[in-house]
Design a protein around this motif. Sequence first.
Motif, PDB file in Angstrom:
ATOM      1  N   LYS A  79       0.834  -1.215   0.000  1.00  0.00           N
ATOM      2  CA  LYS A  79       0.000   0.000   0.000  1.00  0.00           C
ATOM      3  C   LYS A  79       0.864   1.258   0.000  1.00  0.00           C
ATOM      4  N   GLY A  80       2.175   1.065   0.122  1.00  0.00           N
ATOM      5  CA  GLY A  80       3.071   2.217   0.092  1.00  0.00           C
ATOM      6  C   GLY A  80       3.495   2.690   1.463  1.00  0.00           C
ATOM      7  N   ILE A  81       3.077   1.973   2.514  1.00  0.00           N
ATOM      8  CA  ILE A  81       3.516   2.358   3.852  1.00  0.00           C
ATOM      9  C   ILE A  81       4.924   1.815   4.055  1.00  0.00           C
ATOM     10  N   GLU A 101      -4.595   3.785  11.243  1.00  0.00           N
ATOM     11  CA  GLU A 101      -4.144   4.598  10.107  1.00  0.00           C
ATOM     12  C   GLU A 101      -3.551   5.910  10.616  1.00  0.00           C
ATOM     13  N   ARG A 129       0.088   7.622   9.949  1.00  0.00           N
ATOM     14  CA  ARG A 129       0.225   8.956   9.363  1.00  0.00           C
ATOM     15  C   ARG A 129       1.187   9.808  10.208  1.00  0.00           C
ATOM     16  N   GLU A 146       4.776   8.615   9.952  1.00  0.00           N
ATOM     17  CA  GLU A 146       5.361   9.003   8.675  1.00  0.00           C
ATOM     18  C   GLU A 146       5.831  10.452   8.716  1.00  0.00           C
ATOM     19  N   TRP A 200      11.706   6.758   0.432  1.00  0.00           N
ATOM     20  CA  TRP A 200      10.299   7.170   0.462  1.00  0.00           C
ATOM     21  C   TRP A 200      10.118   8.616   0.933  1.00  0.00           C
ATOM     22  N   GLY A 236      -0.898  13.334  -5.013  1.00  0.00           N
ATOM     23  CA  GLY A 236      -0.273  12.870  -3.773  1.00  0.00           C
ATOM     24  C   GLY A 236       1.034  13.563  -3.449  1.00  0.00           C
ATOM     25  N   GLY A 289       4.087  11.970  -1.379  1.00  0.00           N
ATOM     26  CA  GLY A 289       3.631  11.149  -0.253  1.00  0.00           C
ATOM     27  C   GLY A 289       3.670   9.688  -0.617  1.00  0.00           C
ATOM     28  N   THR A 290       3.312   8.831   0.344  1.00  0.00           N
ATOM     29  CA  THR A 290       3.344   7.389   0.069  1.00  0.00           C
ATOM     30  C   THR A 290       2.271   7.000  -0.945  1.00  0.00           C
ATOM     31  N   ASN A 291       1.301   7.911  -1.179  1.00  0.00           N
ATOM     32  CA  ASN A 291       0.250   7.622  -2.165  1.00  0.00           C
ATOM     33  C   ASN A 291       0.539   8.333  -3.488  1.00  0.00           C
ATOM     34  N   ASP A 322       1.223   9.280  -7.105  1.00  0.00           N
ATOM     35  CA  ASP A 322       0.915   8.598  -8.357  1.00  0.00           C
ATOM     36  C   ASP A 322       1.443   9.429  -9.527  1.00  0.00           C
TER      37      ASP A 322
END
Length: 487
Positions: A296-298, A320, A324, A327, A397, A460, A475-477, A479
């Motif tokens: 999931k990118g974490i 979650e 957050r 991170e 990351w 993201g 971010g980890t999301n 795209d």
Amino acid sequence: MTTIRLTNTKTRTKDVFEPIDPDNVRMYVCGPTVYDRAHLGNARPVIVFDVLFRLLRHVYGADHVTYVRNFTDVDDKINAEAQRRKGLGDPRSLEELIRERTEETIRWYHEDMDALGALRPTQEPRATEWIGAMIAMIGDLIARGHAYEKAGHVLFRVRSYQGYGKLSGRSVDDMIAGARVEVAPFKEDPMDFVLWKPSTDDLPGWDSPWGRGRPGWHIECSAMSHELLGDSFDIHGGGIDLQFPHHENEIAQSMCAHPEADFARVWMHNEMLQVEGKKMSKSLGNFFTVRDLLDKGIPGEVIRFVFLSTHYSKPMDWTEEKARQAEATLRKWRGLVAGVEPAPSPAPSVVTALADDLNTARAIAELHALAGKGDAAGLKASAEMLGLLVAEIDTGWWRSITVAAGTGRATGQGHAPSVVVGTSALEDAAKVLSEARKVALASKDFSRVDAIRRALSNAGVEVRMSKAGIELIPGTNFDPAKLEALK
RNA sequence: GGCGGGUUGGCGGAGAGGUUACGCAGCGGAUUGCAAAUCCGUGAAGACCGGUUCGAUUCCGGUACCCGCCUCCA
């Protein structure tokens, strides 16, 4: 020398840790049954005892600590998976299919635990490679009157060990009264447990004095810890769920086979994991693996931080929101220590916190104090005690791209931008935004700048703008595909 | 039924019988095209009922609630 204090489940007190042999501190931790990907709960003992391993290495020297963690590769679930594959038409033998299944699971386990920054133990014995030692130990227990053979099974005679139940605070009579014990006609006593059981032809088995069969679950840890660490060793760890019956049975087996020794001196148990306040279970639908989170990118480092923010003796809730926050903190710290040489030794405040029964939450508070003082070298050296901010789990990351005002040149924080995964599109975006902003600052029309920022945010990417220039933080999301619109 | 863990400020989460935990969020200010980030400052707690004490969130007893293990899932 640093004084380490550990809470011993056996005595229920926090005592000063004194190794049997400071030149060879020995620890055994119960490892996974290798039938499938490790779920998040499996990661907790791995991380907890990894920190203890690091602390012991720091205090006694890296070459003076032996850490053994087993792989249970004899198990009905493994057999079931192999039989399933055979049923699907796989022509290979059951043994081959089992071997394949355990090999791939061990490989996954290593990949996933490596990603969490856990050091590999000194030794990782597999149960199937120590069957001989188990058979010898079972034979010894029979000879000493602590076990008996019945109907192809060998059972441990629980009543023959008067210390049974001491670790978990139970009495044999109370447990029988609770009536949650398996009743079998071949047992002398309902509490007796299996040391060896017969195998049918369609199941893996080994020849033994009691016929072809396989070992019970508990005997492997007794046999392997004895072979690799000796009659007496320092620390035995695992999840609190293993306290009964697994560890109780281990103690009974080992103490009866080697009555002159202590077996494990200190017993440590980590509390369980929860997810959003509930037990993680398949039936509740909140079950997931370490790999699921990584995919999931974490970042593994973030998962590790979340685990270490709760003391090991308390239930830990995975949320979650915690991920957050972790991170955000790690991103800040990663930026702070980028390119900085670590201090020669970790901060005493951090070592002291860890030496106090592995108080990782307090250690993290001390790391905040170091970061607050701007002591990047101290922060880096100290975080490594917790397995954080180390190179091994730095996937990049946290990296960002900066365009300094006036130069128009993009640079990656701490690293060349080309190193950042999937950022050529991001680098282009940074230049576009920087240029647009330069124009806007003169014209006072910021509509294009705001549009670009919205697009980046949508992809993201966090955008920071100041007099000094702009900074893009994926971010980890993140795209990259969503940046196409900017072209 | 037996055994064990937990209950701290808006959220997360530690230590210590009497002094600021810490982080996030909030609030005020600086800064800023805007917004972040950053910096400075700041309010906010100890499930409930008793007891011990000069003094308890911290020790003791009880109550309530939550969670787990004893059963394949750690």
